[in-house]
Structures are given as structure tokens and as C-alpha cells.
Design a protein around this motif. Structure first.
Motif, PDB file in Angstrom:
ATOM      1  N   ARG A 153      53.375  44.047  44.769  1.00 29.51           N
ATOM      2  CA  ARG A 153      54.282  43.603  45.844  1.00 29.51           C
ATOM      3  C   ARG A 153      54.601  44.850  46.679  1.00 29.51           C
ATOM      4  O   ARG A 153      55.695  45.390  46.616  1.00 29.51           O
ATOM      5  CB  ARG A 153      55.523  42.957  45.233  1.00 29.51           C
ATOM      6  CG  ARG A 153      55.168  41.669  44.472  1.00 29.51           C
ATOM      7  CD  ARG A 153      56.199  41.238  43.446  1.00 29.51           C
ATOM      8  NE  ARG A 153      57.466  40.840  44.042  1.00 29.51           N
ATOM      9  CZ  ARG A 153      58.473  40.293  43.344  1.00 29.51           C
ATOM     10  NH1 ARG A 153      58.317  40.070  42.032  1.00 29.51           N
ATOM     11  NH2 ARG A 153      59.591  39.963  43.939  1.00 29.51           N
ATOM     12  N   TYR A 154      53.590  45.328  47.421  1.00 28.49           N
ATOM     13  CA  TYR A 154      53.652  46.630  48.083  1.00 28.49           C
ATOM     14  C   TYR A 154      54.664  46.679  49.220  1.00 28.49           C
ATOM     15  O   TYR A 154      55.250  47.735  49.478  1.00 28.49           O
ATOM     16  CB  TYR A 154      52.257  47.017  48.580  1.00 28.49           C
ATOM     17  CG  TYR A 154      51.317  47.335  47.449  1.00 28.49           C
ATOM     18  CD1 TYR A 154      51.347  48.569  46.833  1.00 28.49           C
ATOM     19  CD2 TYR A 154      50.393  46.383  47.000  1.00 28.49           C
ATOM     20  CE1 TYR A 154      50.481  48.862  45.790  1.00 28.49           C
ATOM     21  CE2 TYR A 154      49.523  46.672  45.952  1.00 28.49           C
ATOM     22  CZ  TYR A 154      49.579  47.912  45.347  1.00 28.49           C
ATOM     23  OH  TYR A 154      48.724  48.204  44.313  1.00 28.49           O
ATOM     24  N   VAL A 155      54.837  45.588  49.907  1.00 29.64           N
ATOM     25  CA  VAL A 155      55.802  45.595  51.015  1.00 29.64           C
ATOM     26  C   VAL A 155      57.199  45.838  50.473  1.00 29.64           C
ATOM     27  O   VAL A 155      57.957  46.670  50.990  1.00 29.64           O
ATOM     28  CB  VAL A 155      55.736  44.256  51.785  1.00 29.64           C
ATOM     29  CG1 VAL A 155      56.836  44.222  52.860  1.00 29.64           C
ATOM     30  CG2 VAL A 155      54.363  44.067  52.421  1.00 29.64           C
ATOM     31  N   GLN A 156      57.542  45.128  49.443  1.00 31.45           N
ATOM     32  CA  GLN A 156      58.868  45.320  48.838  1.00 31.45           C
ATOM     33  C   GLN A 156      58.969  46.703  48.199  1.00 31.45           C
ATOM     34  O   GLN A 156      60.032  47.338  48.221  1.00 31.45           O
ATOM     35  CB  GLN A 156      59.100  44.232  47.789  1.00 31.45           C
ATOM     36  CG  GLN A 156      59.225  42.825  48.411  1.00 31.45           C
ATOM     37  CD  GLN A 156      59.125  41.743  47.360  1.00 31.45           C
ATOM     38  OE1 GLN A 156      58.127  41.677  46.646  1.00 31.45           O
ATOM     39  NE2 GLN A 156      60.121  40.893  47.305  1.00 31.45           N
ATOM     40  N   ALA A 157      57.849  47.190  47.613  1.00 29.87           N
ATOM     41  CA  ALA A 157      57.852  48.520  46.999  1.00 29.87           C
ATOM     42  C   ALA A 157      58.118  49.590  48.040  1.00 29.87           C
ATOM     43  O   ALA A 157      58.886  50.541  47.817  1.00 29.87           O
ATOM     44  CB  ALA A 157      56.515  48.775  46.317  1.00 29.87           C
ATOM     45  N   LYS A 158      57.467  49.452  49.240  1.00 30.57           N
ATOM     46  CA  LYS A 158      57.666  50.442  50.302  1.00 30.57           C
ATOM     47  C   LYS A 158      59.105  50.436  50.786  1.00 30.57           C
ATOM     48  O   LYS A 158      59.707  51.490  51.024  1.00 30.57           O
ATOM     49  CB  LYS A 158      56.719  50.130  51.459  1.00 30.57           C
ATOM     50  CG  LYS A 158      56.768  51.166  52.562  1.00 30.57           C
ATOM     51  CD  LYS A 158      55.717  50.876  53.624  1.00 30.57           C
ATOM     52  CE  LYS A 158      55.707  51.934  54.711  1.00 30.57           C
ATOM     53  NZ  LYS A 158      54.652  51.674  55.739  1.00 30.57           N
ATOM     54  N   ASP A 159      59.677  49.260  50.919  1.00 23.53           N
ATOM     55  CA  ASP A 159      61.063  49.153  51.379  1.00 23.53           C
ATOM     56  C   ASP A 159      62.006  49.839  50.381  1.00 23.53           C
ATOM     57  O   ASP A 159      62.919  50.562  50.759  1.00 23.53           O
ATOM     58  CB  ASP A 159      61.422  47.681  51.554  1.00 23.53           C
ATOM     59  CG  ASP A 159      62.846  47.517  52.041  1.00 23.53           C
ATOM     60  OD1 ASP A 159      63.158  48.021  53.138  1.00 23.53           O
ATOM     61  OD2 ASP A 159      63.673  46.924  51.300  1.00 23.53           O
TER      62      ASP A 159
ATOM     63  N   ASN B 147      62.842  53.046  40.391  1.00 29.83           N
ATOM     64  CA  ASN B 147      62.379  52.154  39.318  1.00 29.83           C
ATOM     65  C   ASN B 147      61.961  50.788  39.874  1.00 29.83           C
ATOM     66  O   ASN B 147      60.937  50.207  39.453  1.00 29.83           O
ATOM     67  CB  ASN B 147      63.473  51.958  38.275  1.00 29.83           C
ATOM     68  CG  ASN B 147      63.694  53.199  37.429  1.00 29.83           C
ATOM     69  OD1 ASN B 147      62.862  54.111  37.443  1.00 29.83           O
ATOM     70  ND2 ASN B 147      64.804  53.249  36.721  1.00 29.83           N
ATOM     71  N   LEU B 148      62.754  50.281  40.838  1.00 29.02           N
ATOM     72  CA  LEU B 148      62.428  48.986  41.443  1.00 29.02           C
ATOM     73  C   LEU B 148      61.101  49.056  42.192  1.00 29.02           C
ATOM     74  O   LEU B 148      60.262  48.134  42.112  1.00 29.02           O
ATOM     75  CB  LEU B 148      63.555  48.560  42.382  1.00 29.02           C
ATOM     76  CG  LEU B 148      63.375  47.214  43.088  1.00 29.02           C
ATOM     77  CD1 LEU B 148      63.266  46.073  42.070  1.00 29.02           C
ATOM     78  CD2 LEU B 148      64.535  46.964  44.061  1.00 29.02           C
ATOM     79  N   SER B 149      60.880  50.155  42.929  1.00 25.90           N
ATOM     80  CA  SER B 149      59.635  50.322  43.673  1.00 25.90           C
ATOM     81  C   SER B 149      58.440  50.365  42.735  1.00 25.90           C
ATOM     82  O   SER B 149      57.376  49.780  43.020  1.00 25.90           O
ATOM     83  CB  SER B 149      59.690  51.602  44.517  1.00 25.90           C
ATOM     84  OG  SER B 149      58.508  51.775  45.247  1.00 25.90           O
ATOM     85  N   GLU B 150      58.591  51.049  41.589  1.00 29.95           N
ATOM     86  CA  GLU B 150      57.513  51.108  40.607  1.00 29.95           C
ATOM     87  C   GLU B 150      57.177  49.718  40.068  1.00 29.95           C
ATOM     88  O   GLU B 150      55.990  49.379  39.863  1.00 29.95           O
ATOM     89  CB  GLU B 150      57.897  52.052  39.455  1.00 29.95           C
ATOM     90  CG  GLU B 150      57.891  53.531  39.843  1.00 29.95           C
ATOM     91  CD  GLU B 150      58.370  54.444  38.730  1.00 29.95           C
ATOM     92  OE1 GLU B 150      57.999  55.635  38.737  1.00 29.95           O
ATOM     93  OE2 GLU B 150      59.113  53.966  37.833  1.00 29.95           O
ATOM     94  N   MET B 151      58.228  48.917  39.814  1.00 31.15           N
ATOM     95  CA  MET B 151      57.996  47.557  39.326  1.00 31.15           C
ATOM     96  C   MET B 151      57.233  46.730  40.370  1.00 31.15           C
ATOM     97  O   MET B 151      56.282  45.992  40.032  1.00 31.15           O
ATOM     98  CB  MET B 151      59.326  46.879  38.994  1.00 31.15           C
ATOM     99  CG  MET B 151      60.016  47.429  37.779  1.00 31.15           C
ATOM    100  SD  MET B 151      61.576  46.572  37.462  1.00 31.15           S
ATOM    101  CE  MET B 151      62.257  47.590  36.162  1.00 31.15           C
ATOM    102  N   TYR B 152      57.624  46.875  41.654  1.00 30.79           N
ATOM    103  CA  TYR B 152      56.955  46.126  42.713  1.00 30.79           C
ATOM    104  C   TYR B 152      55.487  46.541  42.822  1.00 30.79           C
ATOM    105  O   TYR B 152      54.587  45.697  43.002  1.00 30.79           O
ATOM    106  CB  TYR B 152      57.648  46.350  44.050  1.00 30.79           C
ATOM    107  CG  TYR B 152      58.920  45.519  44.216  1.00 30.79           C
ATOM    108  CD1 TYR B 152      58.960  44.193  43.813  1.00 30.79           C
ATOM    109  CD2 TYR B 152      60.046  46.064  44.832  1.00 30.79           C
ATOM    110  CE1 TYR B 152      60.113  43.439  43.987  1.00 30.79           C
ATOM    111  CE2 TYR B 152      61.202  45.316  45.017  1.00 30.79           C
ATOM    112  CZ  TYR B 152      61.230  44.002  44.580  1.00 30.79           C
ATOM    113  OH  TYR B 152      62.368  43.244  44.757  1.00 30.79           O
TER     114      TYR B 152
END
Length: 583
Positions: free
Chosen positions: A300-306, A290-295
Motif C-alpha cells: 500500500r505504497y501511497v499510504q506508506a509514502k504519506d 512503523n505504520l509506513s513499514e506495514m503499508y
């Protein structure tokens, strides 16, 4: 019962039959020794239901450890412990086989039979919920529906205060109904359980959270937010960081939908931290995705990938994780597109297509299955409603019948009482009449005795006077004394039966001789009073001479009177045949 405990794991049918016989003997004894109040020892039963059962595939260890419940039930003659033993063994074998199996089915059947024998709705409720949840866990939904539907009907018949582990079992019921799409029933089940949760406890937080989830699925987001907030408040009061994180994660989704992006991201990060810290990996995986989807949505792709890379290790190779695999592939494709890695993007897009096809097939099947489940649920519900309606009507008929029987009994009792009262009154009247007649006879007998005595005395007096008169007459024939003649005349006058004396004499005579003269007069109306005088004096056995002196006639007159009587009667009316000829 230890013998029973040893027999239970066996498949030998004769021994199983003997086992059932011994079990029911134990049940009957246990029930007969139970307390009159009928209350369950909840603490003891709930402790028994917490007995550890997870021994992997080691069923020997399971039987050895859980068998202590059976042995304890034997020692304490406790049918409730035996019931708990059956349920724990059923759950233990489901873990050992990791699916539906014959041994679990057999133990659930034993528990059902025992609960029915003890006739406690609370135990039947728990048994049906657990049996249904066991089938539901391994997705035997069609088989689970009848158990949950029957449990729903038992809810209204059971004293919920007497239901072991009530909150847990209401949670089982709610999960099932929500799964088949009946969220309203799920909410109703949670509401029942909430009443019995401990204040400021993990259990209360869990139930508030469940209520919110089901309301959200039922398209009631505002109500859902309210219950999520209550769940968060309770979890914080209980200092339960795991549930604080879980509820924060659920609230984050709704905050994000309302445009509260940073607040949602902050809540999700806290949820992830708590879940990883306390080993809640499934919840951590969902929160990271869910957090990755929000990023990604916020570029905010770097944070999404992490975030998505952290979620991947928690994904398991089970059908349940297909949806999460699809989400991960979509995220990785978007991140690869952002990074310009067309090869990775194409690979992930190909994987998205395959996963969507698999999920589409699965969803189509589940949609059809859910439609079938809802139809089966409605059918079973209608069948149970029909049975309940028939039961109610039978109860009404029974009550009406009993009322009519009661009225008939009362009326019959009143009629019998009235008849008995009349009979007693009649008996009393007859007794009174009998006593009156007895008294009357006694009085009459006494009166007759007095009259008879008077008559005898009168007769004796007449005889004595007759002797005196005869003697005086003989003496008068030799002595010519005026005084003597006067005395004789006075005596004759007193001896003579006048009309007045006759009436008195007649009344006494008839009383003593039971109406002899009156009956004679009735039969022979031609008789005169003089005739009756002759008959009465003759009855006293007086001589013709004495009769003549009393009546004031001569002896010949008496004889002629008797001759006239014979002609009138033409029958001898006296006791002796020659009485009229007696001198």
C-alpha cells in the motif's frame, strides 16, 4: 545557612571549606532535633524535589529560584530540605550546561556527603540513582555503573516506603540496566516500583508498559503482551489518552507479528493521533515510521509514502536518530522503486549505504562498549558482593564476639555474685560467732561475778565463823558448860571443809580465778588435794589459825604443810613473797 546558600555557587576554596563546616554543624543540629521514629517527611521532601529547575542557560535565575529551598532549610533547621536543594541544583546545572559539568558534580558530592552524614539508606539510595542517571543521560556509562550498582545494594537495606519518588527512581534504575543489556535487573527494578504506584494512574500505566518493553527485549513476548494489556487497561481507566496511544503503538507491533494486520494499523493510527494531539512528537515519529513499514509490506505504497512524509519533520540531527533516518531512506527507496523514480531510488539507496556504515561503526563501538559495561558491571557487582560478604562475616564475628563477651560477663557476674554470697555468708557466720562469743563472755562475766560474789560471801562467812569460834574457845576456857561445848563442836563441824564442800568450793574457786588450781596441777602433778586446799585458802588470805580450823588441823600442822609445799615446788607460787609465813 543563608550565608551557606550564598557561598555555594562560588569557587573560592577557603569559603567552600567554611561552607562545609557550617553545613555539617547544621546537619548535626538538624539530626539531633529529628524525631525519634526516624521517618522522613516524604510529602515535604517530594515537594522539594519537584521544584522547577529548567531556566535554560540562566544559572542566576536557577540559583535565585532554587535557593529558596536552602533558605527554607535554614529557617526550619531541616537537613532534608538542604539535601533536596543540592539535588535540584545538580539537575538544574546539568540542564543549563546540557551535559556533565563541574557544578553538578560538586552539588552531587554535597548531597552524597549529607546523605551519609544523616545516615539514611533511603537518601543514599536516591542520591546514587540520581547521580548515576545524570551520568547515564549524557552517556557517561562507565562512570554511572558504580552509582547504580551501589544503589542496587542499598535497595535491600532501605525501607522503600521512605524513599522519595520511589517509582521514578526505580524507573531510572530500570532504564539504565536495560540499556546495558541487563533486562532481568530492569524488570526487577520495575517490579519494586509497581508496588508503590497509585491505582489507575498514568504512573501505573507507564510502569506496566516499561515492564512489557523489558520483557520483550528479554525475548519473553507472551509475558510482554500481558503487561502491555494491563498498561492499556490502566491508561483507559485513568483516561490518559497519551498513554493509551503509546501502549496501542507497542501492541500494534506485536499484533502485526502475529498476523493481525488491520488491528495493528488501527492501533498505530490511534497512537499517532494521540501523540500529535498532545505534543509527543518522538512517539508520533516512531509510530508513523512503523505504520509506513506495514503499508509497504502490504504493498500500500501511497499510504506508506504519506505516513513516512509525516514522520520526516520530527527527525532531528542527533546521533540517536540515525536508525530512524536509515528506516526512512529504505522506505523512500522502496516507494521510489514502486513509482519508477530510479533517480530518487538510487539517491536513497546511496544514503542507506552511508547510514548503514555509520550505524555499523556505531553499533560495533556500542557492542564493544556494552561488553565493557557488562564486564565493569560484573566487576563492580563482584566487588560489592565481596564487600557485602566481608560486612556479613564481620557482623557474624561481631555477634559471636558480643555473645562470648555476654557469656563471659554473665559467668563473671555469677562468679562474682557467688563470691559475694560466700563472703556475705562468711561475714554473717563471723558476726554470729562474734556475737555468740560476746554473749558468752557477757554470760560468763555475769556468772563469774555471781561466783565471785559467792566466793567473797563464803570467805567472809569463814572469817566471821573464825572470829566466833575463837571467841567461843576463849569463853570455853573460863566456863565449863556442856551445852556451850556442844555448840562449839557443832560450829566447828559446820566450819570444817569436808571433801564434798571442797569439791564445790574448788569448782567455784577455779571459775573465779580462771582455772588457777587446774593449771597449777597441770604444771605440778605432784600436788595433792590437801596441797591444793592449802593453796586455795592461802589465796583467800586466811590466817594459819583459820586455815587450821577449816581443815581440822593445828596451826603447826598448817605451817608444816606450807613447808612441804615449798619443798615440792621449790618456788614461791603465791602473789606475795612472805605469804607462806603469814600467821
Amino acid at each position: 545557612m543563608s550565608y551557606i546558600c550564598n557561598l555555594l555557587p562560588m569557587n573560592n576554596m577557603p569559603l567552600r571549606l567554611l561552607n562545609r563546616v557550617l553545613i555539617y554543624c547544621s546537619i548535626i543540629w538538624s539530626v539531633s532535633c529529628s524525631t525519634p521514629s526516624g521517618d522522613l517527611d516524604l510529602q515535604a521532601v517530594q515537594t522539594a524535589l519537584e521544584t522547577p529547575i529548567d531556566y535554560g542557560k540562566d544559572t542566576a535565575a536557577l540559583e535565585q529560584q532554587v535557593g529558596t529551598l536552602c533558605r527554607q532549610a535554614e529557617e526550619e533547621n531541616d537537613a532534608l530540605l538542604l539535601w533536596a536543594y543540592y539535588l535540584r541544583m545538580a539537575d538544574g546545572y546539568s540542564i543549563a550546561h546540557d551535559g556533565v559539568n563541574d557544578r553538578s558534580d560538586a552539588f552531587f558530592q554535597e548531597a552524597q556527603a549529607l546523605a551519609a552524614e544523616i545516615n539514611r539508606p533511603a537518601l543514599l539510595l536516591v542520591t546514587n540513582i540520581r547521580n548515576g542517571y545524570y551520568l547515564f543521560t549524557y552517556r557517561k556509562i562507565s562512570e554511572a555503573i558504580p552509582y547504580f550498582m551501589y544503589a542496587s545494594t542499598l535497595l535491600d537495606e532501605s525501607d522503600l516506603r521512605q524513599v522519595p519518588q520511589l517509582v521514578r527512581h526505580m524507573d531510572y534504575l530500570a532504564r539504565f540496566f536495560s540499556y546495558i543489556g541487563d533486562h532481568k535487573r530492569a524488570v526487577a527494578a520495575v517490579e519494586r516500583g509497581l508496588q508503590f504506584t497509585s491505582a489507575s494512574s498514568r504512573q501505573e500505566a507507564e510502569m506496566y508498559n516499561a515492564m512489557a518493553v523489558y520483557l520483550k527485549r528479554d525475548n519473553k513476548p507472551e509475558e510482554a503482551v500481558g503487561y502491555f494489556s494491563k498498561a492499556l487497561e490502566v491508561a483507559r481507566q485513568a483516561k490518559d489518552t497519551v498513554w493509551v496511544g503509546i501502549v496501542l503503538g507497542n501492541l500494534a507491533d506485536m499484533k502485526y507479528q502475529n498476523g493481525e494486520v488491520e488491528e495493528a494499523i488501527t492501533d498505530l493510527k490511534q497512537n499517532i493521533a494521540y501523540s500529535i494531539q498532545y505534543g509527543e512528537h518522538l512517539d508520533a515519529m516512531r509510530a508513523l515510521i512503523n505504520l509506513s513499514e506495514m503499508y509497504v509490506n502490504e504493498n500500500r505504497y501511497v499510504q506508506a509514502k504519506d505516513a513516512v512524509q509525516q514522520a520526516i519533520p520530527y527527525i532531528e540531527e542527533k546521533p540517536y536518530f540515525l536508525v530512524y533516518k536509515l528506516k526512512v531512506s529504505k522506505l523512500l527507496a522502496k516507494i521510489a522503486q514502486y513509482e519508477g523514480d530510479w533517480e530518487v531510488e538510487l539517491a536513497q539507496l546511496n544514503r542507506v549505504v552511508r547510514l548503514q556504515e555509520a550505524i555499523a561503526k556505531r553499533e560495533d563501538a556500542e557492542h564493544l562498549q556494552r561488553s565493557y559495561w557488562r564486564w565493569k558491571q560484573e566487576r563492580d557487582q563482584n566487588a560489592l558482593a565481596a564487600v557485602a560478604d566481608l560486612k556479613r562475616r564481620n557482623q557474624i564475628y561481631l555477634r559471636v564476639g558480643l555473645f562470648i563477651l555476654f557469656l563471659m560477663t554473665v559467668i563473671g557476674g555469677l562468679l562474682i555474685g557467688r563470691y559475694r554470697q560466700r563472703l556475705r555468708t562468711r561475714t554473717l557466720l563471723l558476726e554470729k560467732k562474734r556475737m555468740e562469743e560476746t554473749l558468752e563472755r557477757q554470760q560468763m562475766g555475769e556468772e563469774i561475778a555471781v561466783l565471785r560474789s559467792s566466793l567473797d560471801e563464803f570467805t567472809n562467812t569463814l572469817r566471821i565463823n573464825d572470829l566466833v569460834i575463837q571467841k567461843l574457845k576463849e569463853e570455853n576456857s573460863t566456863e565449863k558448860d556442856n551445852n556451850f561445848s556442844e555448840s562449839l563442836e557443832n560450829l566447828l563441824d559446820s566450819h570444817l571443809m569436808t571433801d564434798t564442800r571442797w569439791l564445790k568450793f574448788k569448782a567455784i574457786f577455779d571459775r573465779v580465778h580462771h582455772g588457777y588450781l587446774a593449771e597449777l596441777k597441770r604444771q605440778h602433778p605432784q600436788l595433792t588435794e590437801n596441797d591444793l586446799r592449802i593453796i586455795a585458802l592461802q589465796k583467800l588470805e586466811l590466817s594459819n589459825r583459820s586455815m587450821g580450823d577449816i581443815l581440822g588441823i593445828s596451826v603447826d600442822g598448817v605451817k608444816k604443810a606450807k613447808q612441804r609445799l615449798k619443798k615440792k615446788l621449790d618456788v614461791d607460787i603465791y602473789q606475795d613473797a612472805d605469804v607462806l609465813e603469814r600467821k
